[in-house]
Design an enzyme around this catalytic site. Structure first.
Site, PDB file in Angstrom:
ATOM      1  N   GLU A  89     -33.561 -12.431 -42.715  1.00 59.90           N
ATOM      2  CA  GLU A  89     -34.287 -12.588 -43.973  1.00 59.90           C
ATOM      3  C   GLU A  89     -35.188 -13.819 -43.983  1.00 59.90           C
ATOM      4  OE1 GLU A  89     -31.473 -12.321 -47.181  1.00 59.90           O
ATOM      5  OE2 GLU A  89     -31.552 -10.125 -47.160  1.00 59.90           O
TER       6      GLU A  89
ATOM      7  N   GLU B 174     -14.180  -9.231 -31.079  1.00 57.66           N
ATOM      8  CA  GLU B 174     -13.977 -10.589 -31.601  1.00 57.66           C
ATOM      9  C   GLU B 174     -12.936 -11.365 -30.802  1.00 57.66           C
ATOM     10  OE1 GLU B 174     -10.774 -10.749 -35.076  1.00 57.66           O
ATOM     11  OE2 GLU B 174     -12.571  -9.655 -35.675  1.00 57.66           O
TER      12      GLU B 174
END
Length: 339
Positions: free
Chosen positions: A98, A129
């Site tokens: 963004e 992870e």
């Protein structure tokens, strides 16, 4: 595929069972949650969310310290790397992408790495992870000598993040951790640990809730302050926006009007003459209108002269009070006119 505890991995899951983290504790204020009607459910959730902002505010000094680290890195041609998994990693991706339309940033300035790759943005990738070696390999392959590595982990123990932080420190790169656990195990692997004390979640262990909100607020403050310090705004107006469609052209003209008080049609004409370069149009309009707040009026400023002034005063975070260079360019034009 659902994993079940076995004797071979019992030591690992035992350590997770005993993990010291508020995010894994039960919240006494939400016990009996499943017995509540919808109105009371929502009230409980939002009452907990209302505590998050103060938890982030409590570490504002640490966030500010990290801002300066990021500004220095980007100004030197380096990259800020967000490294995370699951919700934390997705928030890093969201923040990084963004910055592109808002500040005309590039992935060479801020980029995000999600355990499991791009596919993990939409669907969980099993085991990603837990792969510390993958985190270390990421740093070896993607990080340059002027870069910063910021780990994102709600519990502060994600192996993928830990592998990246340790590899970065071994190379002498600045490192930071943003976690929602004051006792984050990975804090020792980061030079700067931003530890958000948001307490237990409404639904135990659901770190997409308060922990994620706290990380989102922290990333918003971190990246916005970094971009402002790099000179991408004039006052509180975005001046790095590229007007590539009708909506953005209108927004750009509106910003010129807000910044200078010029008539919208005149602002649009100057922007067109400036070839859509917002900084050039802004300097031309401000210089022609006089110093902001003085009431003095100068004559129309040639766009070519404004462009030359903008070139003399490029964005520079070390220019105190004027990182964008807009005020300095305007002052130079007006001083030249007054001679």
């Amino acid at each position: 595929m659902t994993q079940h505890p076995t004797s071979s991995d019992r030591s690992e899951w035992r350590s997770l069972v005993s993990l010291a983290s508020p995010t894994e504790e039960r919240n006494p204020r939400s016990e009996g949650l499943d017995t509540l009607p919808a109105t009371e459910l929502v009230d409980v959730i939002l009452a907990e969310d209302a505590t998050v902002a103060s938890a982030v505010q409590a570490v504002s000094a640490d966030i500010a310290r990290l801002v300066e680290v990021c500004v220095s890195a980007i100004d030197a041609g380096g990259t800020v790397h967000y490294v995370g998994a699951g919700t934390s990693g997705r928030l890093g991706v969201l923040d990084a992408v963004e910055l592109v339309p808002t500040y005309n940033a590039t992935p060479e300035m801020v980029t995000a790495h999600l355990a499991g790759g791009d596919a993990a943005m939409m669907r969980a990738v099993e085991g990603a992870e837990d792969d510390a070696e993958a985190g270390a390999a990421l740093v070896a392959e993607r990080c340059g000598d002027h870069d910063v590595v910021i780990g994102l982990a709600a519990s502060g123990r994600t192996p993928f993040v830990g592998g990246a932080l340790r590899a970065a420190r071994e190379r002498g790169l600045p490192t930071a951790l943003i976690a929602a656990n004051p006792a984050a195990p990975l804090a020792a692997d980061a030079e700067l640990a931003i530890l958000l004390d948001v307490g237990p979640e409404v639904v135990t262990g659901s770190t997409r809730m308060k922990a994620a909100t706290a990380q989102k607020l922290t990333l918003n403050a971190l990246s916005t302050a970094t971009m402002v310090r790099l000179g991408t705004t004039y006052s509180n107006l975005m001046i790095n926006v590229r007007p590539t469609n009708a909506k953005l052209v209108a927004r750009t003209v509106r910003m010129l009007v807000q910044a200078t008080g010029a008539d919208a049609d005149h602002a649009a004409d100057v922007l067109e003459e400036a070839g859509g370069e917002l900084r050039v149009a802004l300097v031309a309009l401000l210089a022609g209108a006089g110093a902001v707040g003085t009431g003095s009026a100068h004559g129309p400023v040639d766009v070519a002269a404004a462009r030359e002034a903008v070139g003399r005063f490029p964005a520079d975070p070390s220019r105190h009070g004027d990182p964008a260079g807009i005020r300095s360019a305007v002052a130079a034009l007006q001083e030249g006119e007054d001679r």
